[in-house]
Scaffold this active site. Structure first.
Site, PDB file in Angstrom:
ATOM      1  N   GLU A   7      41.148  47.077  37.164  1.00  0.00           N
ATOM      2  CA  GLU A   7      41.054  48.496  37.349  1.00  0.00           C
ATOM      3  C   GLU A   7      42.255  49.001  38.101  1.00  0.00           C
ATOM      4  OE1 GLU A   7      38.033  49.572  40.868  1.00  0.00           O
ATOM      5  OE2 GLU A   7      36.969  49.345  38.725  1.00  0.00           O
ATOM      6  N   HIS A  40      34.916  53.761  43.215  1.00  0.00           N
ATOM      7  CA  HIS A  40      35.122  52.384  43.972  1.00  0.00           C
ATOM      8  C   HIS A  40      35.984  52.995  45.158  1.00  0.00           C
ATOM      9  CE1 HIS A  40      34.149  49.437  40.626  1.00  0.00           C
ATOM     10  NE2 HIS A  40      33.030  50.051  40.853  1.00  0.00           N
TER      11      HIS A  40
END
Length: 678
Positions: A244, A287
């Site tokens: 990511e 995150h």
């Protein structure tokens, strides 16, 4: 001008680190701990924070599954728990039970101390699962880890590591998803990894070893580490990598894979997914580590690098199962597996499809960016001159941020109006930076040479670095970006500053209260603030977005936005309920989405790993009734109790539309949104 690295500086700084935890020969280092990742039936697991509620529930599940737990630690206490010994310290546990691994189940503000205790006791593998571990706590831990060759860290902020073959779970992965097999998985995102594992299980492939990088800025184990383990693992025939935005781990993996293909006659097939291709700039996407620092590549660059390295990329994790089955059949590695008809159908890359672009509202999340005048106040207090002026070719950009490859702070420098994407990056020692010593001006020299200035500027640059680094350390910043120039008397004058600070240091540890009081909530998007207060990560996307998204897990939420845009849809938001969504959370999410007048359709994408699909279904139905919702809702449920959840929705009599296939659900949501808009 391409980015430059300074390997001789990096290695020199590594050698200079203090070795107070190491009892090993200096010819060894952290890389020698890679074999400790190969857990299995033999692995003896210790729990730190053993008697806590979460650890107790986890240990019961893991014991039942077959994990060999030898006890746990509760500081200063001896006794029994779950018919296993409680040790007063990790050192005593090491002496009496000799564990191979330690699972750390303590809050984020205590995690670094627990890791340090495990390193001191030379526990071979340490797994830290907690979120909200302060970045500077981990910078200190990594400065310790690099001095020794006994302990390997997985995490923090990760589901952990699990051997499906050896029935050994160190972490909180949902066990019903896993089955013994031949595919190794390494992932940043927990929920995306559970989706992947579920797809592999449905395809009849199963998993060998699953390693989590985790979603934090500084990962104890990265993609290349995992790839090296999978390369030589006789239990692994294929590899899945899930990346990511944030950091360079995917780029490093692509370089390793290119070399692997060159030196290997019959390489193991590798598939990948990169989340955040459509992530808006300047935001932390759920995150803690899902943000792009100065000089780092974006998700699209990572995607293209992996593709050029020969990796097969997919748009969604449910495609990994059939795709890997096809690749294994082509390589002849599927001799002991069922070869039911399935087609990969996903070798086309994202870049072959026209995509709409989204921009973002300016507020920040999970970090604190102060206003420029506040940054100038901090600089002036540090005796740095400031003066606002327009950008000039004579300016230079200098930032201190976190380098996720070297696991240390770094200086990033570029000249003129050049972007920091083309920059010099110099990692340095967190506890003892070279530029803090007058006799050692190597970093200053590299910077001055790179910028093309005369040697007489070295002393000034060194002084400025010391001033900026003091702000960085004293306030636990994660990025300090500045645009500056030299005054006629060769002093640094800052013209522009963007300072970001670690929210975890404040929220989990209560540090820097005065600094974090600078946050201007009134200037932020109200829905984002409301979501934050409910433990939800919500980002409002600017533009004509009409599809409200509700997803559990940051990685899955990013991927959901990516694929909706890939398919021609217009998502209105990013929303991560968290990995443990509840009925109350779902109701609050619906309420927030319905406040956005643009939203004419809601797409719920839930993978029930830790969360049961039937519980989510009940929450969706209750929320729909209580809020008297009028917009169509498409619900995609996969995972634990998925059939029960889908049945509840189908029999509810409500205008809810349940699917298990992501593609079918996404297509339905897009059709609804277009019909509602017409």
């Amino acid at each position: 001008m391409m980015a430059k690295t300074v390997p001789h500086i990096t290695s020199r700084l590594s050698r200079a680190r203090t070795a107070r935890f190491s009892t090993s020969s200096r010819s060894f280092g952290y890389a020698d701990t890679l074999p400790n990742l190969k857990i299995g039936a033999h692995t003896k697991v210790l729990y730190q924070g053993f008697t806590g509620r979460q650890a107790t529930a986890n240990a019961k599940e893991s014991l039942k599954w077959g994990t060999k737990i030898v006890g746990g630690v509760k500081p200063g206490v001896e006794g029994e728990h779950l018919d296993l010994p409680i040790f007063p310290s990790v050192r005593v546990a090491k002496e009496k039970s000799n564990p191979d691994a330690s699972a750390i189940y303590v809050p984020g503000n205590q995690t670094a101390q627990a890791i340090e205790e495990a390193i001191e006791a030379e526990i071979p593998l340490v797994v830290a699962v907690a979120e909200h571990v302060p970045v500077h706590d981990m910078l200190r831990i990594h400065s310790i880890l690099q001095t020794q060759s006994k302990t390997r860290l997985v995490g923090a902020n990760c589901p952990g590591i699990i051997s499906a073959v050896g029935k050994c779970r160190i972490g909180f992965q949902p066990l019903p998803c896993f089955t013994p097999g031949r595919i190794g998985v390494v992932a940043k995102s927990g929920t995306l990894s559970y989706e992947t594992v579920g797809s592999l299980t449905r395809a009849g492939l199963g998993q060998s070893l699953c390693i989590s990088m985790g979603g934090d800025v500084l990962a104890g184990t990265n993609f290349v580490d995992a790839l090296k383990v999978f390369e030589d693992d006789p239990d692994t025939d294929g590899i899945v990598l899930i990346g990511e935005i944030g950091g360079t781990a995917e780029m490093d993996a692509a370089e390793w894979i290119k070399d692997y293909h060159k030196r290997t006659t019959k390489p193991k097939p590798i598939m990948a997914l990169v989340g955040g291709l459509e992530a808006p700039k300047g935001r932390v996407m759920g995150h803690a580590g899902a943000w792009v620092a100065p000089g780092e590549p974006d998700a699209r660059a990572k995607y293209e690098a992996l593709q050029k390295a020969g990796v097969t990329l997919v748009s969604h994790p449910e495609k990994f199962g059939p795709g890997m089955k096809e690749l294994l059949k082509d390589t002849g590695r599927l001799s002991n597996s069922s070869l039911s008809s399935a087609s990969a159908g996903q070798r086309r890359g994202f870049h072959t499809v026209r995509r709409a672009r989204v921009t973002v509202w300016p507020a920040q999340r999970r970090s604190l960016y102060i206003k420029q005048h506040e940054a100038f106040d901090m600089l002036e207090e540090a005796k740095v001159q400031t003066q606002t002026k327009q950008a000039s070719p004579d300016d230079f950009h200098l930032s201190i941020t976190v380098d996720r490859t070297s696991l240390s702070p770094c200086v990033a420098v570029s000249s003129g109006n050049q972007s920091l994407k083309s920059s010099l990056r110099i990692p340095f020692n967190y506890t003892n930076p070279a530029f803090s010593r007058a006799a050692d001006n190597t970093i200053q020299s590299e910077i001055v040479s790179f910028l093309g200035y005369s040697d007489e500027c070295q002393e000034t640059v060194g002084k400025y670095l010391q001033q900026l680094y003091k702000i960085f350390r004293d306030n636990e910043a994660f990025v300090l970006e500045t645009r500056a120039s030299f005054s006629p008397d060769k002093e640094v004058v800052v013209h522009d500053a963007r300072f970001g600070f670690d929210d975890a240091a404040h929220k989990s540890s209560g540090r820097h209260e005065k600094l974090h009081q600078l946050r201007d909530i009134a200037a932020e998007v109200p829905e984002e603030v409301r979501a934050e207060n409910s433990g939800i990560v919500y980002i409002k996307l600017e533009g004509e977005g009409s599809i409200g998204t509700l997803v559990n897990g940051a990685g899955l939420a990013m991927n959901t936005v990516d694929v909706l845009i890939l398919k021609g849809g217009k998502p209105a938001n990013f929303l991560d309920t968290g990995g443990k969504a509840t009925a109350a959370t779902v109701k609050e999410c619906f309420s927030i989405l319905c406040e956005d007048a643009r939203v004419n359709t809601i797409f719920v994408n839930i993978f029930g790993g830790l969360t049961r699909c039937d519980m989510i279904a009940e929450g969706i139905m209750d929320a729909f009734r209580e809020l008297d919702m009028k917009v169509p809702v498409v619900v995609r449920l996969r995972g634990t109790n998925e059939e029960k959840g889908q049945k509840l929705i189908a029999e509810s009599g409500l205008p809810l539309h349940a699917f298990d296939s992501f593609d079918e659900a996404a297509d339905k949501a897009i059709r609804f949104a277009r019909a509602e808009a017409s």
